[in-house]
Design an enzyme around this catalytic site. Sequence first.
Site, PDB file in Angstrom:
ATOM      1  N   ARG A   1     -15.292 -17.022  19.970  1.00  0.00           N
ATOM      2  CA  ARG A   1     -15.203 -16.085  18.836  1.00  0.00           C
ATOM      3  C   ARG A   1     -14.427 -14.828  19.207  1.00  0.00           C
ATOM      4  O   ARG A   1     -14.539 -14.285  20.299  1.00  0.00           O
ATOM      5  CB  ARG A   1     -16.602 -15.676  18.381  1.00  0.00           C
ATOM      6  CG  ARG A   1     -16.544 -14.521  17.356  1.00  0.00           C
ATOM      7  CD  ARG A   1     -17.855 -14.227  16.715  1.00  0.00           C
ATOM      8  NE  ARG A   1     -18.959 -14.249  17.629  1.00  0.00           N
ATOM      9  CZ  ARG A   1     -20.221 -14.460  17.266  1.00  0.00           C
ATOM     10  NH1 ARG A   1     -20.520 -14.640  15.994  1.00  0.00           N
ATOM     11  NH2 ARG A   1     -21.179 -14.471  18.158  1.00  0.00           N
TER      12      ARG A   1
ATOM     13  N   ARG B   1     -29.493 -15.680  24.143  1.00  0.00           N
ATOM     14  CA  ARG B   1     -29.637 -15.511  22.681  1.00  0.00           C
ATOM     15  C   ARG B   1     -30.161 -16.792  22.037  1.00  0.00           C
ATOM     16  O   ARG B   1     -30.966 -16.741  21.116  1.00  0.00           O
ATOM     17  CB  ARG B   1     -28.291 -15.114  22.067  1.00  0.00           C
ATOM     18  CG  ARG B   1     -27.980 -13.624  22.297  1.00  0.00           C
ATOM     19  CD  ARG B   1     -26.522 -13.312  22.120  1.00  0.00           C
ATOM     20  NE  ARG B   1     -26.024 -13.602  20.803  1.00  0.00           N
ATOM     21  CZ  ARG B   1     -24.737 -13.803  20.518  1.00  0.00           C
ATOM     22  NH1 ARG B   1     -23.837 -13.732  21.488  1.00  0.00           N
ATOM     23  NH2 ARG B   1     -24.363 -14.065  19.291  1.00  0.00           N
TER      24      ARG B   1
ATOM     25  N   ARG C   1     -35.780 -11.755  11.504  1.00  0.00           N
ATOM     26  CA  ARG C   1     -35.509 -12.548  12.696  1.00  0.00           C
ATOM     27  C   ARG C   1     -36.770 -12.819  13.504  1.00  0.00           C
ATOM     28  O   ARG C   1     -36.710 -13.468  14.532  1.00  0.00           O
ATOM     29  CB  ARG C   1     -34.549 -11.739  13.553  1.00  0.00           C
ATOM     30  CG  ARG C   1     -33.392 -12.529  14.120  1.00  0.00           C
ATOM     31  CD  ARG C   1     -32.675 -11.540  14.978  1.00  0.00           C
ATOM     32  NE  ARG C   1     -31.532 -11.987  15.666  1.00  0.00           N
ATOM     33  CZ  ARG C   1     -30.290 -11.912  15.211  1.00  0.00           C
ATOM     34  NH1 ARG C   1     -30.040 -11.501  13.990  1.00  0.00           N
ATOM     35  NH2 ARG C   1     -29.311 -12.263  15.993  1.00  0.00           N
TER      36      ARG C   1
ATOM     37  N   ARG D   1     -16.745  -9.987  21.452  1.00  0.00           N
ATOM     38  CA  ARG D   1     -18.021  -9.278  21.439  1.00  0.00           C
ATOM     39  C   ARG D   1     -18.635  -9.260  22.837  1.00  0.00           C
ATOM     40  O   ARG D   1     -18.587 -10.248  23.557  1.00  0.00           O
ATOM     41  CB  ARG D   1     -18.991  -9.970  20.470  1.00  0.00           C
ATOM     42  CG  ARG D   1     -19.111  -9.254  19.142  1.00  0.00           C
ATOM     43  CD  ARG D   1     -19.838 -10.054  18.117  1.00  0.00           C
ATOM     44  NE  ARG D   1     -21.195 -10.428  18.496  1.00  0.00           N
ATOM     45  CZ  ARG D   1     -22.054 -11.027  17.671  1.00  0.00           C
ATOM     46  NH1 ARG D   1     -21.674 -11.333  16.441  1.00  0.00           N
ATOM     47  NH2 ARG D   1     -23.262 -11.343  18.072  1.00  0.00           N
TER      48      ARG D   1
ATOM     49  N   LYS E   1     -23.176 -17.731  10.153  1.00  0.00           N
ATOM     50  CA  LYS E   1     -23.797 -16.886   9.124  1.00  0.00           C
ATOM     51  C   LYS E   1     -22.809 -15.848   8.618  1.00  0.00           C
ATOM     52  O   LYS E   1     -22.607 -15.691   7.412  1.00  0.00           O
ATOM     53  CB  LYS E   1     -25.051 -16.182   9.681  1.00  0.00           C
ATOM     54  CG  LYS E   1     -26.137 -17.126  10.158  1.00  0.00           C
ATOM     55  CD  LYS E   1     -27.368 -16.385  10.648  1.00  0.00           C
ATOM     56  CE  LYS E   1     -27.139 -15.509  11.865  1.00  0.00           C
ATOM     57  NZ  LYS E   1     -26.799 -16.256  13.100  1.00  0.00           N
TER      58      LYS E   1
HETATM   59  P1  AP5 Z   1     -20.112 -16.475  13.007  1.00  0.00           P
HETATM   60  O1  AP5 Z   1     -19.943 -16.590  11.543  1.00  0.00           O
HETATM   61  O2  AP5 Z   1     -19.644 -15.237  13.663  1.00  0.00           O
HETATM   62  O3  AP5 Z   1     -21.616 -16.838  13.435  1.00  0.00           O
HETATM   63  P2  AP5 Z   1     -22.991 -16.063  13.188  1.00  0.00           P
HETATM   64  O4  AP5 Z   1     -23.988 -17.060  12.720  1.00  0.00           O
HETATM   65  O5  AP5 Z   1     -22.771 -14.851  12.374  1.00  0.00           O
HETATM   66  O6  AP5 Z   1     -23.364 -15.738  14.696  1.00  0.00           O
HETATM   67  P3  AP5 Z   1     -23.772 -14.367  15.391  1.00  0.00           P
HETATM   68  O7  AP5 Z   1     -23.502 -14.564  16.852  1.00  0.00           O
HETATM   69  O8  AP5 Z   1     -23.165 -13.210  14.720  1.00  0.00           O
HETATM   70  O9  AP5 Z   1     -25.292 -14.386  15.168  1.00  0.00           O
HETATM   71  P4  AP5 Z   1     -26.326 -13.591  15.959  1.00  0.00           P
HETATM   72  O10 AP5 Z   1     -27.495 -13.879  15.141  1.00  0.00           O
HETATM   73  O11 AP5 Z   1     -26.445 -13.914  17.398  1.00  0.00           O
HETATM   74  O12 AP5 Z   1     -25.712 -12.109  16.028  1.00  0.00           O
HETATM   75  P5  AP5 Z   1     -26.053 -10.786  15.214  1.00  0.00           P
HETATM   76  O13 AP5 Z   1     -24.787 -10.046  15.075  1.00  0.00           O
HETATM   77  O14 AP5 Z   1     -26.833 -11.114  14.021  1.00  0.00           O
HETATM   78  O15 AP5 Z   1     -19.359 -17.743  13.661  1.00  0.00           O
HETATM   79  C1  AP5 Z   1     -19.312 -17.921  15.058  1.00  0.00           C
HETATM   80  C2  AP5 Z   1     -17.930 -18.464  15.475  1.00  0.00           C
HETATM   81  O16 AP5 Z   1     -17.753 -19.782  14.960  1.00  0.00           O
HETATM   82  C3  AP5 Z   1     -16.730 -17.658  14.964  1.00  0.00           C
HETATM   83  O17 AP5 Z   1     -15.748 -17.635  15.937  1.00  0.00           O
HETATM   84  C4  AP5 Z   1     -16.257 -18.442  13.727  1.00  0.00           C
HETATM   85  O18 AP5 Z   1     -14.875 -18.286  13.530  1.00  0.00           O
HETATM   86  C5  AP5 Z   1     -16.609 -19.868  14.121  1.00  0.00           C
HETATM   87  N1  AP5 Z   1     -17.007 -20.697  12.968  1.00  0.00           N
HETATM   88  C6  AP5 Z   1     -17.849 -20.329  11.956  1.00  0.00           C
HETATM   89  N2  AP5 Z   1     -18.023 -21.347  11.084  1.00  0.00           N
HETATM   90  C7  AP5 Z   1     -17.292 -22.383  11.566  1.00  0.00           C
HETATM   91  C8  AP5 Z   1     -17.055 -23.720  11.113  1.00  0.00           C
HETATM   92  N3  AP5 Z   1     -17.631 -24.200   9.997  1.00  0.00           N
HETATM   93  N4  AP5 Z   1     -16.255 -24.519  11.859  1.00  0.00           N
HETATM   94  C9  AP5 Z   1     -15.688 -24.053  13.010  1.00  0.00           C
HETATM   95  N5  AP5 Z   1     -15.849 -22.801  13.475  1.00  0.00           N
HETATM   96  C10 AP5 Z   1     -16.646 -21.965  12.770  1.00  0.00           C
HETATM   97  O19 AP5 Z   1     -27.010 -10.038  16.226  1.00  0.00           O
HETATM   98  C11 AP5 Z   1     -26.555  -9.501  17.429  1.00  0.00           C
HETATM   99  C12 AP5 Z   1     -27.684  -8.776  18.139  1.00  0.00           C
HETATM  100  O20 AP5 Z   1     -28.167  -7.680  17.334  1.00  0.00           O
HETATM  101  C13 AP5 Z   1     -28.944  -9.604  18.425  1.00  0.00           C
HETATM  102  O21 AP5 Z   1     -28.828 -10.337  19.619  1.00  0.00           O
HETATM  103  C14 AP5 Z   1     -30.015  -8.513  18.498  1.00  0.00           C
HETATM  104  O22 AP5 Z   1     -29.990  -7.867  19.732  1.00  0.00           O
HETATM  105  C15 AP5 Z   1     -29.574  -7.530  17.434  1.00  0.00           C
HETATM  106  N6  AP5 Z   1     -30.208  -7.792  16.116  1.00  0.00           N
HETATM  107  C16 AP5 Z   1     -29.551  -8.092  14.961  1.00  0.00           C
HETATM  108  N7  AP5 Z   1     -30.424  -8.297  13.968  1.00  0.00           N
HETATM  109  C17 AP5 Z   1     -31.666  -8.131  14.486  1.00  0.00           C
HETATM  110  C18 AP5 Z   1     -32.985  -8.233  13.956  1.00  0.00           C
HETATM  111  N8  AP5 Z   1     -33.210  -8.529  12.662  1.00  0.00           N
HETATM  112  N9  AP5 Z   1     -34.033  -7.993  14.790  1.00  0.00           N
HETATM  113  C19 AP5 Z   1     -33.834  -7.682  16.074  1.00  0.00           C
HETATM  114  N10 AP5 Z   1     -32.615  -7.585  16.643  1.00  0.00           N
HETATM  115  C20 AP5 Z   1     -31.528  -7.807  15.863  1.00  0.00           C
HETATM  116 MG    MG Z   2     -22.838 -12.763  12.742  1.00  0.00          MG
END
Ligand code: AP5
Ligand code: MG
Length: 214
Positions: free
Chosen positions: A127, A171, A88, A160, A13
Amino acid sequence: MNLVLLGPPGAGKGTQATKIAEKYNIPHISTGDIFRKNVKEGTPLGKKAQEYMSKGELVPDDLVIELVEDRLTEDDCKGGFLLDGFPRTVYQAEKFDVYLKEKNSAIDKVLDIDVEKDILIDRMIGRRVCKNCGATYHVKNMPPKKEGICDVCGGEIYQRADDTLETVSNRLQVYLEQTSPLIDYYEKAGNIAHINGAGALDKVFSEIVEVLGA
Ligand code: AP5
Ligand code: MG
Ligand code: ZN
């Protein structure tokens, strides 16, 4: 254009959001990034959020909703927004729909990026992120040109805190239980598009551009 990125952790994402925001000139709003910034700065919000994030649990709904609604009042959101990681839960989605309706607005498209579990785990464990600008790398798939150093800004690259195997597993479980019901929710609303996130970065982006229009 008002967009929402949906998909399991590690689906790409954040990676795709950077490209979408640039092409369509809308701000990339990642609730995860906002929380991490607050954790780093040691704000009260950061202290509260960290309790949940470190375990891979979701931060309480009302805290997140308030944060997003606040952010959307800023000037750069006048021409639209790209939400990454929000809504979410079904509760967040319902509250957000009420908010948008009051503003005579709506979500134009929900992009659901789907990737199978084994790939997700590999992506998260490998990552790396820039401490300074947030640019995302992967030790195998997208390594920086110089090890440990960000290509974009020269900042230091780190892992991270929630990208450990144990937290990653939780997660994924939390996603299945609390977030994946949103696919049905937006299916009913009729504004969701499914994107295969397993391919190479540019291939995934082309699929997104096909949906949104060039
Ligand atoms: P990346 O692009 O970083 O993936 P992502 O989908 O952004 O994954 P996240 O782990 O950031 O999602 P998340 O939902 O768990 O975390 P968030 O920060 O939102 O890509 C991942 C890896 O793959 C990278 O190394 C990249 O280089 C590689 N990659 C990408 N595309 C690729 C491809 N096509 N081919 C090969 N490699 C590739 O949330 C974190 C925490 O915050 C949550 O756990 C929660 O506690 C809190 N939080 C956030 N939002 C909310 C909400 N709305 N409600 C409640 N809690 C929340
Ligand atoms: Mg992300
Ligand atoms: Zn950087």
